[in-house]
Design a protein around this motif. Structure first.
Motif, PDB file in Angstrom:
ATOM      1  N   ASN A 201       1.020  -1.305   0.018  1.00  0.00           N
ATOM      2  CA  ASN A 201      -0.020   0.102  -0.007  1.00  0.00           C
ATOM      3  C   ASN A 201       1.100   1.185  -0.146  1.00  0.00           C
ATOM      4  O   ASN A 201       0.628   2.189  -0.772  1.00  0.00           O
ATOM      5  CB  ASN A 201      -0.836   0.055   1.151  1.00  0.00           C
ATOM      6  CG  ASN A 201      -2.187  -1.068   1.164  1.00  0.00           C
ATOM      7  OD1 ASN A 201      -2.596  -1.300   0.031  1.00  0.00           O
ATOM      8  ND2 ASN A 201      -2.573  -1.532   2.256  1.00  0.00           N
TER       9      ASN A 201
ATOM     10  N   ARG B  25      -9.643   0.221   1.441  1.00  0.00           N
ATOM     11  CA  ARG B  25      -8.918  -0.927   1.912  1.00  0.00           C
ATOM     12  C   ARG B  25      -9.246  -1.278   3.292  1.00  0.00           C
ATOM     13  O   ARG B  25      -8.503  -0.573   4.253  1.00  0.00           O
ATOM     14  CB  ARG B  25      -7.687  -1.044   1.483  1.00  0.00           C
ATOM     15  CG  ARG B  25      -7.429  -0.664  -0.162  1.00  0.00           C
ATOM     16  CD  ARG B  25      -6.173  -0.797  -0.552  1.00  0.00           C
ATOM     17  NE  ARG B  25      -5.968  -0.385  -1.929  1.00  0.00           N
ATOM     18  CZ  ARG B  25      -4.819  -0.366  -2.439  1.00  0.00           C
ATOM     19  NH1 ARG B  25      -3.733  -0.238  -1.937  1.00  0.00           N
ATOM     20  NH2 ARG B  25      -4.815   0.045  -3.934  1.00  0.00           N
TER      21      ARG B  25
ATOM     22  N   GLU C 109     -10.920   4.304  -3.269  1.00  0.00           N
ATOM     23  CA  GLU C 109     -10.767   3.030  -2.879  1.00  0.00           C
ATOM     24  C   GLU C 109     -10.610   2.818  -1.213  1.00  0.00           C
ATOM     25  O   GLU C 109      -9.941   3.842  -0.674  1.00  0.00           O
ATOM     26  CB  GLU C 109      -9.464   2.352  -3.613  1.00  0.00           C
ATOM     27  CG  GLU C 109      -9.502   0.831  -3.482  1.00  0.00           C
ATOM     28  CD  GLU C 109      -8.441   0.486  -4.358  1.00  0.00           C
ATOM     29  OE1 GLU C 109      -8.701   0.210  -5.523  1.00  0.00           O
ATOM     30  OE2 GLU C 109      -7.434  -0.242  -3.880  1.00  0.00           O
TER      31      GLU C 109
ATOM     32  N   THR D 198     -11.753  -5.045   0.111  1.00  0.00           N
ATOM     33  CA  THR D 198     -11.266  -3.510  -0.972  1.00  0.00           C
ATOM     34  C   THR D 198     -12.899  -3.312  -1.487  1.00  0.00           C
ATOM     35  O   THR D 198     -13.191  -4.188  -2.074  1.00  0.00           O
ATOM     36  CB  THR D 198     -10.113  -3.897  -1.913  1.00  0.00           C
ATOM     37  OG1 THR D 198      -9.101  -4.395  -1.178  1.00  0.00           O
ATOM     38  CG2 THR D 198     -10.018  -2.621  -2.749  1.00  0.00           C
TER      39      THR D 198
END
Length: 177
Positions: free
Chosen positions: A37, A134, A132, A173
């Motif tokens: 990440n 996560r 996004e 996700t």
């Protein structure tokens, strides 16, 4: 054009704060995932509280965390704050309306990573500025504490990936629907 990715730790009942509960479940799988990440991020996007906590901790942790710590300390940080006046630790403070400042950052090359910063995540979610989510869901129920999502936050999401660590942490996700 960049994107904003929020990476968050939560308990099964949605508690976000004081993640000491994550320690027994954190393993090499999660460490490698967190490293990936960070590797794909060009800058951090942080709220004031997370920025202050990270700024106090990471410089002392660099020696023990290798390349991860070096990148955390050296990469640019964009901080949403109305109270701090002197940026440190490679930080710039967002100017003007936060949503407008983040929208402008997204037009530039590079990905922005949010760790923690629940107030910022809620705010940016309401402005459709997170690309996004996560989320690591830990197999722990705290029963009390601040939740990641504020009351009234509504977001429709589409699951794009999920996997489970050997310690039982679900890593999911989502992207906005």
């Amino acid at each position: 054009m960049g994107k904003v990715v929020a990476v968050e730790y939560v308990t099964l009942d949605g508690v976000f704060e004081e993640p000491a509960w994550s320690g027994p479940y954190f393993n090499d799988e999660l460490a490698n995932w967190q490293a990936s990440n960070l590797a794909e991020a060009d800058a951090l996007l942080l709220g004031r509280k997370t920025y202050e906590g990270f700024k106090a901790a990471w410089p002392q942790m660099e020696a023990g965390t290798g390349d991860f710590g070096k990148k955390m300390n050296s990469m640019p940080k964009h901080v949403a704050t109305t109270t701090l006046t002197t940026p440190e630790w490679n930080a710039t403070f967002l100017q003007g309306e936060v949503a407008d400042a983040v929208a402008k950052l997204k037009t530039e090359p590079g990905n922005l990573l949010i760790n923690g910063s629940a107030s910022l995540v809620n705010y940016l979610s309401k402005h459709n500025l997170i690309d996004e989510y996560r989320i690591m869901i830990y197999p722990v129920v705290q029963g009390e504490g601040r939740k990641l999502w504020d009351d009234g936050t509504k977001i429709a999401l589409t699951l794009t990936d999920s996997w489970k660590t050997t310690t039982g942490v679900e890593v999911i996700t989502y992207v906005p629907a």
